[in-house]
Design an enzyme around this catalytic site. Structure first.
Site, short mmCIF file in Angstrom:
data_model
loop_
_atom_site.label_atom_id
_atom_site.label_comp_id
_atom_site.label_asym_id
_atom_site.label_seq_id
_atom_site.Cartn_x
_atom_site.Cartn_y
_atom_site.Cartn_z
N ARG A 136 -5.43 1.54 17.45
CA ARG A 136 -6.24 1.42 16.07
C ARG A 136 -7.15 0.17 16.17
O ARG A 136 -8.02 0.04 17.07
CB ARG A 136 -5.21 1.65 15.08
N LYS B 226 0.84 -1.27 0.11
CA LYS B 226 0.09 -0.03 -0.02
C LYS B 226 0.73 1.37 0.05
O LYS B 226 0.37 2.36 -0.50
CB LYS B 226 -0.97 -0.06 1.15
C1 LIG Z 1 0.32 -0.34 6.86
C2 LIG Z 1 0.33 -1.59 7.43
C3 LIG Z 1 1.39 -2.39 7.74
C4 LIG Z 1 2.87 -2.15 7.00
O1 LIG Z 1 3.25 -0.90 7.58
P1 LIG Z 1 4.73 -0.33 7.23
O2 LIG Z 1 4.87 0.52 8.29
O3 LIG Z 1 4.57 0.42 5.88
O4 LIG Z 1 5.59 -1.68 7.51
C5 LIG Z 1 1.32 -3.75 8.50
N1 LIG Z 1 0.22 -3.93 9.12
C6 LIG Z 1 -1.09 -3.30 8.77
C7 LIG Z 1 -2.14 -3.56 9.77
C8 LIG Z 1 -0.78 -2.23 8.22
O5 LIG Z 1 -2.13 -1.49 8.35
#
Ligand SMILES: *Cc1c(COP(=O)(O)O)cnc(C)c1O
Length: 365
Positions: free
Chosen positions: A136, A41
């Site tokens: 979160r 993402k």
């Molecule tokens: C975005 C996300 C990640 C990855 O995060 P990074 O900081 O890009 O490594 C992992 N787990 C969840 C639930 C996320 O939303």
């Protein structure tokens, strides 16, 4: 999504550098028995990049957005796909159809996934999330967490309880520590005791958990991380936590924009100060007449003009509007002319925006 037309602004992904970063993460985690979900993402799922995750041996390609996962499938990438945002009730059908596994924190959603999986004749895997303080997603109440896990295990033939996980360092800025990991392991073992078997996955977080891999403090039972930023840019751990990330490239992504005007102008606006293009009153420092470059790129593309970093020495971003970026190039080491291309490093936020912008060409090399 990508094309080789030379048009600007452009974001260029160097696949060799990117692959090095993935290989490094896979290798370092692998030594500790940790598998990776490669999170796409942070670069809007550019399929050429996602493909590198699959080829480098990540266990999963992961995104919060089903569109990005669909894009990878359409591109022909064979992989296990993980949905890392709790599915919306409105996307259950698609989530079950195109992903193999999802992170979950609501009983109602789990029931809907189960029903849909039975309908599609599939078994959808789930990871139950527990919130360890970042506030979160995830169950806050340990009993509700356990009950949800038991429900999946005992009552949902369409689901398979693959494991448990947590997320840190996203909303609450909470540091991922061995203590937090041990708490997650204790929660996992509570579930294992109740269901009478071991879980396949104990997912210890995102990039912010990678330092424990690097300094060998990751508790043994953590066997999955979901990594995006630490591979894509490898910038936060270096700049914010001071880690030595020299084994990864910080410049796999390059933002390029073109100079459309180059003039000497006053550095302080002339006339009565009012509002700028976004309704704010700017702050301006009077540094006299300065050489400035105007670029054909603006806040619409990058959102945060102070979070792109010119690679040339002696250049400073001094302002922007929706479609223009203004650089002070008075002290630049390079001699600029109209039409020249200026290159920038990105951070997570601006990488997300530029790769998401339909105005920014994506080129993989
Ligand atoms: C975005 C996300 C990640 C990855 O995060 P990074 O900081 O890009 O490594 C992992 N787990 C969840 C639930 C996320 O939303």
């Amino acid at each position: 999504m990508s094309n080789s037309e030379v048009r600007y602004p452009m974001v260029e992904l160097d696949l060799k550098k990117f692959r090095n970063n993935i290989d490094q993460a896979v290798f370092r985690c692998g030594k500790l028995g940790i598998g990776l979900a490669g999170v796409i993402k942070g670069f809007t799922g550019i399929p050429e990049g996602a493909k590198q995750f699959a080829e480098a041996g990540c266990d999963y390609i992961a995104s919060s957005r089903l569109e990005q996962i669909q894009g990878c499938i359409d591109y022909g990438i064979k992989a296990s796909y993980m949905l890392i945002r709790v599915p919306m009730l409105s996307e259950i059908e698609e989530a079950v159809r195109i992903t193999d596994i999802s992170l979950n924190s609501e009983v109602e959603v789990l029931k809907a996934l189960n029903k849909e999986a039975l309908k599609q004749g599939k078994v959808h895997k789930v990871v139950i999330m527990i919130d360890l303080g970042d506030l979160r997603e995830g169950f806050w109440d340990k009993k509700e967490f356990l009950d949800a896990a038991l429900m999946v295990e005992n009552e949902c033939d369409g689901l398979y309880l693959a494991g448990v996980g947590t997320n840190l360092g996203c909303y609450g800025s909470i540091l991922a520590t061995p203590e937090k990991m041990n708490e997650l392991i204790a929660d996992a073992e509570m579930v294992e005791k109740a269901i009478g078997r071991t879980l396949d996955i104990i997912s210890g977080g995102a990039t912010t958990s990678f330092p424990m891999v690097l300094n060998n403090t990751m508790p043994k039972r953590i066997n999955n991380l979901r990594m995006g930023e630490g591979i894509i840019l490898a910038k936060d751990l270096k700049d914010l936590l001071g880690l030595d990330m020299s084994f990864m490239y910080q410049d796999a992504f390059t933002l390029k924009a073109q100079i459309i005007e180059l003039k000497d102008k006053p550095s302080y606006p002339v006339g009565q100060l009012s509002f700028d293009a976004f309704g704010n009153i700017g702050t301006y420092e009077d540094r006299g007449i300065r050489k400035r470059a105007l670029l054909g790129m603006g806040k619409v593309d990058i959102a945060y003009p102070d979070m792109i970093y010119p690679r040339d020495k002696g250049i400073e971003v001094i302002g922007s509007s929706s479609d223009h970026l203004i650089l002070d190039v008075e002290d630049a080491e390079r001699e600029f002319k109209v039409g020249d291309i200026v290159e920038f490093d990105l951070c997570y936020a601006t990488n997300v925006f530029v790769t998401n912008s339909p105005n920014v060409r994506i080129v993989c090399k």
